[in-house]
Design an enzyme around this catalytic site. Sequence first.
Site, PDB file in Angstrom:
ATOM      1  N   HIS A   1       0.668  -1.568   0.037  1.00  0.00           N
ATOM      2  CA  HIS A   1      -0.265   0.017  -0.026  1.00  0.00           C
ATOM      3  C   HIS A   1       0.655   1.016   0.156  1.00  0.00           C
ATOM      4  CE1 HIS A   1      -3.557   2.502   1.025  1.00  0.00           C
ATOM      5  NE2 HIS A   1      -2.421   3.164   1.983  1.00  0.00           N
ATOM      6  N   GLU A   2       1.965   1.220   0.561  1.00  0.00           N
ATOM      7  CA  GLU A   2       2.726   1.921   0.705  1.00  0.00           C
ATOM      8  C   GLU A   2       3.706   2.731   0.034  1.00  0.00           C
ATOM      9  OE1 GLU A   2       2.161   4.785   2.900  1.00  0.00           O
ATOM     10  OE2 GLU A   2       0.546   3.401   4.080  1.00  0.00           O
TER      11      GLU A   2
END
Length: 943
Positions: free
Chosen positions: A164-165
């Site tokens: 996600h990051e």
Amino acid sequence: MTHGDSAGPVCSLKFVTLLVVLGPELLFLGAGVQLQENGYNGLLVAINPQVSEDQKLIPNIKEMITEASYYLFNATKRRVFFRNIKILIPATWKANNYSKVKQESYEKANVIVTDWYGAHGDDPYTLQYRGCGKEGKYIHFTLDFLLNDDLTAVYGSRGRVFVHEWAHLRWGVFDEYNNEKPFYVNGQNQITVTRCSSDITGIFLCERGPCPQENCIISKIFKEGCMFIYNSTQNATSSIMFMQSLSSVVEFCNASTHNQEAPNLQNQMCSLRSTWDVITDSDDFNNGFPMKGTEPPPPPTFSLIQAGDKVVCLVLDVSSKMAKADRLLQLQQAAEFYLMQVVEIHTFVGIASFNSKGTVRAQLHQINNDDDRKLLVSYLPTTVSAEAETSICSGLKKGFEMVEKLNGKAFGSVMILVTSGDDEHVTNCFLAVLSSGSTIHTIALGSSAVKNLEELSHLTGGLKFFVPDKSNSNNMLDAFSRISSGTGDIFQQHIQLESIGEYVKPHHQLKNTVTVDHSVGNDTTFLVTWQTSGPPEIVLFDPNGRKYYTDDFTTNLAFRTARLWIPGTAKPGIWTYTLNNTHHSPQALKVTVTSGASRSAVPPATVEAFVERDSTHFPHPVTIYAIVRKGFYPILNATVTATIESETADPVTLKLFDDGAGADVIKNDGIYSRYFFSFAVNGRYSLKVHVNHSPSISALAHSIPGSHAMYVPGYITNGNIQMNAPRKSVGRREEEQKWGFSRISSGGSFFVLGVPADPHPDVFPPCKIIDLEAVKSEEEVTLSWTAPGEDFDQGQANSYEIRVSKSLQNIQDDFNNAILVNTSKLNPQQAGTKEIFTFSSELFTNGLEHQPDGETQKSHRIYVAIRAVDRNSLKSAVSNVAQASLLIPLNSAPVFARDDFMLKGVLTAMGFIGIICLIIVVTHCVLNRKKRADKKENETKLL
């Protein structure tokens, strides 16, 4: 770190050929993360030196990235994975046969691990500052996130969170949830939860348990104690940028699953494009293909590296060109200050000089006290040679030789290269520089310095600076003040509070003040420099009125410097200084003030200044950034001013803004930005940023900026509500700032090419509007945005062009043919002003607009975009696309949400029951009346 950016003047074809011959190992040194044959190489994870050693931390980081690699590989349809990763171990941890660092440092890391927590506790986040599709600055994890397994219930597995990051960092996509707007009215006039995809299910939860949405949403706001809880078991496979914690989520939202209506940052920043659309448009995907076959990718390999002794070599030009325009004097003053005040204790420092040949002036000597510092100062050059020729490679070679005597190799060392020479053979040592493992910071003096000098910095990850030939310029001192050890330990670094230089007439004064705030004060130094033989008269007042005179300063008449060190912690408040030019001719007088953190547990306010790219070609602007923060908290409402200097033109001052408009992507994130395009000449430009904050209650933001992984409050599992632990809230103590604060930082240099020598027509359009919003009220649509300028974000545009469509595809792909809104009464205001414009929606609620092939008109929404036009008809890029929900026309059947159907069913059933009861009552009454009439008739007959 920005893999798609220009990196300065292009080096020679000869150098490129040599790199190809050398091979990929050295090709990627100092180049950040590179994608090669579907695998990412060179990812750097750095642990902050304030983090205590923990045996579980390194294995957990490895496990996280290994899981992330496979998850990313599948999510990108076999396109990318992580091949090799470096983990930078703090020097504060005990040695454990780790490999030595080369050019890696904490400040260059893609991922950082700290024990500092924000208002959002352990939220992983990515600092993004450049907009959709642009690479971010770093990913941040807290120590607790990496060690506390209980947090996986809140954020999902660490590997999924990492992906996600990573999508934030690498591809510039944004979050698809919105804690500030958890619901919205969709195109079917339903109240809907903000999510992506819309297929993710859950229930509303009130204080006493599950409840219908009308019990939770009152006047379009969530009732206190209400929330929406998602089912732990889902059928939806997207999206990773919404809830990567759901086990079913294995994809990014694409064109078919993306929720364009959701009021999230992804839609706002990327004009309603799906995350997958942005990702596949990146260089990573445009320049490669999926891996063939069905085999999984190889597992990542990890290298643990640790910095050894800190080693710095000053490599200084002493050719005859250094005699021009006080170049040697400025070098002496800055180098002395660096050695006496800036370089950290226990560092090994050596000095080499060069003209046509290199010379060792001082072998490596470790700094343990002031005597060591003074000894090194005594080896600084005092004269220049008669030779004009320079050999930069000869000077660097001497520096490498010094370091190799100490450690066998130059790995992890730092070279500070100062030159004004034009060395056409500098490319001859590029390969040696690459393989040395040393970081080279370059300082170019004057316009004659070799044009591709900065390539040495680019190849090794070093900083680059430019010092114009102006006697009142403090750029040399600013450059040396900016160069730190790169460990990330702000408590061991010096912070620049003041930097000023002015020409002062005979028997006139330079008088000013500098603020020492509560967060600094240790190791405070005032430095005064001048041009003539004797020092000016110096008077310095501390906040209590104590006076310091010239005799209290340590004076070096040869270098024309006077330095005052304040023992202990300098008194907080306003210090006032006066310099009186007692000489019979005008001269440049300069003042520099530095200080260190006053308390080990309270980080001081800092500023980091930089430009988006190392070079630009006219008329493309340069974007200037300044990150102003305390720890990781952004500082708001600061006055941030950039000063840009070229070799010949007057300095240009430019105020930077954190308003979410123009060059500034996100409002109130502590990152102040502005476009610079006032190019006077070709060549190098220097950047310096000055931050002032007025006395007030601390203006820290209440949260850390960046794109955060979603904190999940709980799930519905098998019909049962399972709540997670409440988010850890870390209190932030407001401090009264009686005196405010000031900070100075050099932002390095950049190169400009293609500036026409003669006057040229207007070539600068207004900047793109990035904060357009649309709100529907009754029969009108109200738009709001921040006004751009006549030229980018400066001045006043001439007109606006607003177009509307019922089709998102129409307005994205064919803006010119969308419906034009009458803006004849809309006059643009000054850049930075909030604009508001209202128009009737009747045109769009009546009739149909042509739809693209295959697109059906299902929702009652309109899409709006805008562009600005200047006096010469130059047009800005089309803005972000805003949307508004229209009232459903009377002739169209409303579509009810599931809860509405249930409520309508209940009301209908109650209506039927009421009618039946009424029929029964009426029938009963009629029968009773008839029965009484019959009885009366029978009685009459009997009589």
